[in-house]
Design a protein around this motif. Sequence first.
Motif, mmCIF file in Angstrom:
data_model
loop_
_atom_site.group_PDB
_atom_site.id
_atom_site.type_symbol
_atom_site.label_atom_id
_atom_site.label_comp_id
_atom_site.label_asym_id
_atom_site.label_seq_id
_atom_site.Cartn_x
_atom_site.Cartn_y
_atom_site.Cartn_z
ATOM 1 N N THR A 1 0.812 -1.209 0.000
ATOM 2 C CA THR A 1 0.000 0.000 0.000
ATOM 3 C C THR A 1 0.849 1.264 0.000
ATOM 4 N N TYR B 1 0.513 -0.074 -6.427
ATOM 5 C CA TYR B 1 -0.377 -1.044 -5.792
ATOM 6 C C TYR B 1 -1.830 -0.751 -6.151
ATOM 7 N N TYR B 2 -2.208 0.505 -6.170
ATOM 8 C CA TYR B 2 -3.582 0.895 -6.435
ATOM 9 C C TYR B 2 -3.939 0.865 -7.919
ATOM 10 N N GLU C 1 -9.122 -11.875 -6.656
ATOM 11 C CA GLU C 1 -8.479 -10.896 -5.774
ATOM 12 C C GLU C 1 -9.399 -9.708 -5.508
ATOM 13 N N ALA C 2 -10.122 -9.263 -6.544
ATOM 14 C CA ALA C 2 -11.029 -8.125 -6.393
ATOM 15 C C ALA C 2 -12.158 -8.461 -5.421
ATOM 16 N N PHE D 1 -10.775 -8.419 -1.979
ATOM 17 C CA PHE D 1 -10.486 -7.037 -1.604
ATOM 18 C C PHE D 1 -11.757 -6.333 -1.130
ATOM 19 N N TYR E 1 -9.475 -5.752 -12.563
ATOM 20 C CA TYR E 1 -9.906 -4.576 -11.806
ATOM 21 C C TYR E 1 -8.674 -3.846 -11.300
ATOM 22 N N ARG E 2 -8.819 -2.524 -11.100
ATOM 23 C CA ARG E 2 -7.807 -1.737 -10.401
ATOM 24 C C ARG E 2 -8.311 -1.511 -8.980
ATOM 25 N N ARG E 3 -7.439 -1.655 -8.012
ATOM 26 C CA ARG E 3 -7.831 -1.420 -6.620
ATOM 27 C C ARG E 3 -8.387 -0.011 -6.436
ATOM 28 N N ARG E 4 -7.798 0.947 -7.137
ATOM 29 C CA ARG E 4 -8.248 2.336 -7.051
ATOM 30 C C ARG E 4 -9.724 2.447 -7.451
ATOM 31 N N LEU F 1 -11.940 0.002 -7.329
ATOM 32 C CA LEU F 1 -12.743 -0.690 -6.318
ATOM 33 C C LEU F 1 -12.991 0.214 -5.114
ATOM 34 N N ILE F 2 -11.973 0.941 -4.699
ATOM 35 C CA ILE F 2 -12.107 1.866 -3.571
ATOM 36 C C ILE F 2 -13.074 2.993 -3.922
#
Length: 79
Positions: A9, A14-15, A23-24, A27, A57-60, A62-63
Amino acid sequence: MLQVQQTTTENPAYYDSLINEVEAAKFLGHTVRALQNWRVRGGGPVFIKVSARSVRYRRRDLITWADELAVTSTSAFQN
């Protein structure tokens, strides 16, 4: 010398790195099936269709999606 990119992080990459639906789902705390349903019906997080059978997916994203669902009371829900 080969440098290995850290996926923590603390690293901005990472994002933005692409993760698979397993994984998504982990998360987000949802099931893979929920992600699949959202892709078909709409209303889920933004995704990237890499090929006919590959979704990422991108973590960004998802957030961002989760943040857009945040409410302060149950009266915020309108059906």
